[in-house]
Design a protein around this motif. Structure first.
Motif, short mmCIF file in Angstrom:
data_model
loop_
_atom_site.label_atom_id
_atom_site.label_comp_id
_atom_site.label_asym_id
_atom_site.label_seq_id
_atom_site.Cartn_x
_atom_site.Cartn_y
_atom_site.Cartn_z
N ARG A 18 0.81 -1.22 0.00
CA ARG A 18 0.00 0.00 0.00
C ARG A 18 0.85 1.27 0.00
NH1 ARG A 18 -3.70 2.43 4.69
NH2 ARG A 18 -4.59 4.11 3.48
N TRP A 19 1.97 1.26 0.69
CA TRP A 19 2.79 2.46 0.85
C TRP A 19 3.99 2.42 -0.08
CZ3 TRP A 19 0.01 5.77 3.32
CH2 TRP A 19 -0.92 5.32 4.25
N ASP A 20 4.41 3.59 -0.54
CA ASP A 20 5.57 3.69 -1.44
C ASP A 20 6.86 3.90 -0.67
OD1 ASP A 20 4.16 3.57 -4.03
OD2 ASP A 20 3.19 5.40 -3.28
N LEU A 21 6.81 4.68 0.39
CA LEU A 21 7.99 4.97 1.20
C LEU A 21 7.66 4.86 2.67
CD1 LEU A 21 9.35 8.22 -0.55
CD2 LEU A 21 10.19 5.88 -0.85
N ILE A 22 8.65 4.46 3.45
CA ILE A 22 8.54 4.50 4.91
C ILE A 22 9.69 5.36 5.40
CG2 ILE A 22 8.61 3.21 7.07
CD1 ILE A 22 7.47 0.81 5.55
N LEU A 23 9.37 6.39 6.18
CA LEU A 23 10.37 7.31 6.70
C LEU A 23 10.56 7.08 8.19
CD1 LEU A 23 9.06 10.64 5.13
CD2 LEU A 23 10.54 8.91 4.09
N GLU A 24 11.81 7.12 8.62
CA GLU A 24 12.10 7.15 10.05
C GLU A 24 12.36 8.62 10.38
OE1 GLU A 24 15.08 4.36 11.43
OE2 GLU A 24 14.64 3.06 9.71
N LEU A 25 11.62 9.14 11.34
CA LEU A 25 11.71 10.55 11.72
C LEU A 25 12.19 10.68 13.16
CD1 LEU A 25 8.26 11.66 10.26
CD2 LEU A 25 10.49 11.84 9.15
N GLY A 26 12.92 11.75 13.43
CA GLY A 26 13.37 12.02 14.79
C GLY A 26 13.43 13.52 15.04
N THR A 27 12.82 13.95 16.15
CA THR A 27 12.82 15.37 16.51
C THR A 27 12.99 15.49 18.02
OG1 THR A 27 10.42 15.45 16.80
CG2 THR A 27 11.27 16.00 14.60
N GLN A 28 13.14 16.72 18.47
CA GLN A 28 13.27 17.00 19.90
C GLN A 28 11.93 17.10 20.60
OE1 GLN A 28 16.28 17.23 21.72
NE2 GLN A 28 16.91 16.24 19.82
N THR A 29 10.90 17.54 19.86
CA THR A 29 9.58 17.75 20.49
C THR A 29 8.47 17.26 19.56
OG1 THR A 29 9.24 19.95 19.54
CG2 THR A 29 10.43 19.84 21.65
#
Length: 141
Positions: free
Chosen positions: A98-109
């Motif tokens: 179903r999905w084309d891309l999977i992103l790993e995200l990281g932030t401070q808040t």
């Protein structure tokens, strides 16, 4: 690849700057054996390079998530180039289904994560998305 090669690779993953003498002592073989095995592993393509890991790269982002993206049309490569420019994008994975891309995200808040999600959703060609927060990591690669 035999047991000594696997132990050598494990030792190099732990400390790629370890001296040949230290590696030989840890593995119970001669320096010449270690040097030859490293060279053979490189020539065969088992070892493709060595890298530097910065201290800041070992820190875990307080807020982490996985974003699954659906892309309309043929804009995947363009979108991937745009995603490379976003600091919060830690990894980009292509996938099937179903999905084309999977992103790993990281932030401070959470506010920063919300802003990044909005930026990504506004990219031309992103048709749909789903995001999951990562609560804890039970095993890291």
């Amino acid at each position: 690849m035999d047991d000594i090669d696997r132990k050598l690779i494990s030792a190099l993953r732990h400390d790629a700057r370890a001296s040949l003498s230290d590696l030989a002592m840890d593995l119970g073989v001669s320096r010449t054996t270690v040097r030859g095995r490293i060279e053979r592993l490189r020539q065969r393509g088992d070892i493709v390079g060595f890298t530097v890991v910065l201290q800041e790269e070992t820190k875990t982002d307080p807020v982490r998530g996985l974003m699954l993206i659906g892309i309309e049309g043929r804009g995947t490569e363009r979108i991937i180039r745009q995603l490379h420019g976003l600091k919060a994008v830690r990894a980009i994975h292509s996938t099937n289904g179903r999905w084309d891309l999977i992103l790993e995200l990281g932030t401070q808040t959470l506010d920063e994560l919300d802003e990044v999600l909005g930026q990504i959703r506004r990219l031309d060609g992103v048709s749909t998305s789903e995001t999951n927060l990562l609560l804890s990591t039970k095993k890291a690669g």
